[in-house]
Design a protein around this motif. Sequence first.
Motif, mmCIF file in Angstrom:
data_model
loop_
_atom_site.group_PDB
_atom_site.id
_atom_site.type_symbol
_atom_site.label_atom_id
_atom_site.label_comp_id
_atom_site.label_asym_id
_atom_site.label_seq_id
_atom_site.Cartn_x
_atom_site.Cartn_y
_atom_site.Cartn_z
ATOM 1 N N VAL A 50 -24.998 2.963 4.072
ATOM 2 C CA VAL A 50 -24.482 1.612 3.865
ATOM 3 C C VAL A 50 -23.036 1.709 3.397
ATOM 4 N N LYS A 51 -22.361 0.575 3.342
ATOM 5 C CA LYS A 51 -21.019 0.532 2.788
ATOM 6 C C LYS A 51 -21.042 -0.256 1.486
ATOM 7 N N THR A 52 -20.044 -0.083 0.678
ATOM 8 C CA THR A 52 -19.987 -0.764 -0.611
ATOM 9 C C THR A 52 -20.089 -2.275 -0.408
ATOM 10 N N GLY A 53 -20.891 -2.895 -1.258
ATOM 11 C CA GLY A 53 -21.112 -4.332 -1.160
ATOM 12 C C GLY A 53 -22.334 -4.705 -0.358
ATOM 13 N N ASP A 54 -22.848 -3.772 0.465
ATOM 14 C CA ASP A 54 -24.044 -4.042 1.261
ATOM 15 C C ASP A 54 -25.293 -3.967 0.390
ATOM 16 N N THR A 55 -26.361 -4.549 0.893
ATOM 17 C CA THR A 55 -27.663 -4.414 0.246
ATOM 18 C C THR A 55 -28.624 -3.696 1.197
ATOM 19 N N TYR A 81 -32.782 5.489 -10.508
ATOM 20 C CA TYR A 81 -31.612 5.454 -9.636
ATOM 21 C C TYR A 81 -30.363 5.501 -10.510
ATOM 22 N N ASN A 82 -29.208 5.747 -9.898
ATOM 23 C CA ASN A 82 -27.943 5.800 -10.624
ATOM 24 C C ASN A 82 -27.367 4.387 -10.738
ATOM 25 N N PRO A 83 -27.341 3.798 -11.940
ATOM 26 C CA PRO A 83 -26.852 2.426 -12.073
ATOM 27 C C PRO A 83 -25.354 2.280 -11.815
ATOM 28 N N GLU A 84 -24.641 3.394 -11.765
ATOM 29 C CA GLU A 84 -23.222 3.310 -11.424
ATOM 30 C C GLU A 84 -23.022 3.098 -9.922
ATOM 31 N N LEU A 85 -24.017 3.513 -9.146
ATOM 32 C CA LEU A 85 -23.912 3.379 -7.691
ATOM 33 C C LEU A 85 -24.725 2.207 -7.159
ATOM 34 N N LEU A 86 -25.837 1.883 -7.816
ATOM 35 C CA LEU A 86 -26.750 0.873 -7.302
ATOM 36 C C LEU A 86 -27.075 -0.168 -8.363
ATOM 37 N N GLN A 87 -27.258 -1.379 -7.887
ATOM 38 C CA GLN A 87 -27.674 -2.473 -8.759
ATOM 39 C C GLN A 87 -28.839 -3.206 -8.109
ATOM 40 N N PRO A 88 -30.001 -3.287 -8.785
ATOM 41 C CA PRO A 88 -31.124 -4.016 -8.193
ATOM 42 C C PRO A 88 -30.793 -5.497 -8.070
ATOM 43 N N LEU A 150 -22.718 -0.326 -5.074
ATOM 44 C CA LEU A 150 -21.571 -0.684 -5.913
ATOM 45 C C LEU A 150 -20.314 0.101 -5.563
ATOM 46 N N LYS A 151 -20.450 1.396 -5.307
ATOM 47 C CA LYS A 151 -19.278 2.203 -4.972
ATOM 48 C C LYS A 151 -19.701 3.411 -4.160
ATOM 49 N N GLU A 152 -18.715 4.108 -3.611
ATOM 50 C CA GLU A 152 -19.012 5.237 -2.734
ATOM 51 C C GLU A 152 -19.714 6.362 -3.485
ATOM 52 N N GLY A 153 -20.596 7.028 -2.766
ATOM 53 C CA GLY A 153 -21.325 8.157 -3.350
ATOM 54 C C GLY A 153 -22.677 8.316 -2.683
ATOM 55 N N ILE A 178 -44.575 13.448 -3.163
ATOM 56 C CA ILE A 178 -43.545 12.447 -3.427
ATOM 57 C C ILE A 178 -42.281 12.825 -2.658
ATOM 58 N N ASN A 179 -41.417 11.849 -2.434
ATOM 59 C CA ASN A 179 -40.160 12.118 -1.746
ATOM 60 C C ASN A 179 -39.007 11.512 -2.532
ATOM 61 N N SER A 180 -37.803 11.989 -2.286
ATOM 62 C CA SER A 180 -36.602 11.501 -2.962
ATOM 63 C C SER A 180 -35.523 11.265 -1.912
ATOM 64 N N PRO A 181 -35.467 10.065 -1.330
ATOM 65 C CA PRO A 181 -34.459 9.794 -0.304
ATOM 66 C C PRO A 181 -33.070 9.583 -0.897
ATOM 67 N N VAL A 182 -32.049 9.882 -0.103
ATOM 68 C CA VAL A 182 -30.660 9.702 -0.505
ATOM 69 C C VAL A 182 -30.018 8.684 0.425
ATOM 70 N N VAL A 183 -29.384 7.672 -0.158
ATOM 71 C CA VAL A 183 -28.652 6.668 0.618
ATOM 72 C C VAL A 183 -27.167 6.966 0.477
ATOM 73 N N HIS A 184 -26.482 7.164 1.591
ATOM 74 C CA HIS A 184 -25.059 7.492 1.585
ATOM 75 C C HIS A 184 -24.239 6.203 1.576
ATOM 76 N N ILE A 185 -23.414 6.037 0.562
ATOM 77 C CA ILE A 185 -22.576 4.847 0.421
ATOM 78 C C ILE A 185 -21.131 5.237 0.723
ATOM 79 N N SER A 186 -20.525 4.544 1.671
ATOM 80 C CA SER A 186 -19.137 4.841 2.019
ATOM 81 C C SER A 186 -18.387 3.541 2.243
ATOM 82 N N ALA A 187 -17.082 3.651 2.340
ATOM 83 C CA ALA A 187 -16.266 2.465 2.592
ATOM 84 C C ALA A 187 -16.506 1.948 4.001
ATOM 85 N N ALA A 188 -16.688 2.879 4.958
ATOM 86 C CA ALA A 188 -16.880 2.476 6.344
ATOM 87 C C ALA A 188 -18.341 2.185 6.660
#
Length: 406
Positions: A50-55, A81-88, A150-153, A178-188
């Motif tokens: 996703v890109k920053t600002g997306d849900t 989750y990392n609250p610096e990168l994601l907001q529920p 919220l921001k790239e990462g 159990i699994n631990s998925p990673v969502v890539h956040i970028s500007a594009a």
Amino acid sequence: MKKQWMAKALLACMALQLTYTIVAGGSQANAADKSAKLPDVRIAVSSAGVKTGDTFEAAIWLQGFTGDYSDIEGYEIRLSYNPELLQPVIPAASVPLQPNVFQQAASPMTLANQFDAAAGNITISQITAKKGSLLFAGYGKVGTVSFKALKEGDAKLILAKSLIIKENNPGVNIIHTINSPVVHISAAGSGSAAADEHKENIGDAPSAKGTTVTAEQALQAYRDFEAIHSITWASDAIAALSVGKVMQGTAAGSFEPSRNMTRAELTKTAVVALHLDMVQQQTPAFPDVSKTAWYYDYIETAAHYGLVQGTTVNGQNVFQPDAPVTRAEIAAIIARVLKASGMAGSPSASQWPFTDVPDSYWATDDLQLLYSLQLMKGVSADKLAPQQYATRAEIAVLLNRLAALL
């Protein structure tokens, strides 16, 4: 990619059989049985990029809890989750998840339902007031959370606590994956990126096997068990699939063996029988499948794996979930799994006795395949009736044959 997933699905089906035995030993899965598949607590994300600002959406599922793992008494899940990168994205911190894990007859009690946005934790736990292996459906959704990037990462979703309590096993967290998925956040943004997932087995082997349910007990759980008994050619198959949780009754507690099965019901049955990993789709694949419908996740999952397809009506690709399913449609779904997994040979057309299925019919190859494997039989010596609707009893018999074949 779909062929790889379908092959994996068929291998899981091969491991199921009618006894639905899951092999486990100590705190690790039994490596000697490569075909065994443990039940899962799974995080399914709607997008891995996703890109920053997306849900995006993250759903938590209990899936594949069958056989010796079916008598689940309670669970506690903590998603970190990392609250610096994601907001529920929730209306208020006190709004609870709405789990659909236990059947209503189990009288589930919610012990915790907390959102701690500052710490990056979401916790929910439930326990049943009743016991018995017929109360848990094997697949159940703990809930879905929408997150804002919220921001790239790289935002990793972690099951910091995944506790599954089994009946007659006080204090034992039964073994599961159990699994631990990673969502890539970028500007594009890169919505088509594949999810990075880390999987591991946690918990211990059950100290006691699941509650033994006989075929008679499985049938007596239905309000219309006398009607099932009267269908002697299908009652054993209905009982076997009910114990294995491949097929279950209606919300009213009946099985309704003589009722035509709908496309939605068949889709859920296929997903459960193949022990597929549930997926999360933020946008419906079909305009006539509502996100609030009970069958939404099962249809989206089956479509993702290529098991089901829509049909064109007035220029739209629709699914028609409430339409009764035909014998040809059933053959197409099963044939897709067999063909994609390399389990199907080329049936001999010279041994084809049915005059009501021409070579030009859209499902002729699929019907010939199932007939050659003795999975589907004709309604008479020369009639297969591909457009005839299939009852729930008929589909139970077909799936019973499939399990015996595999």
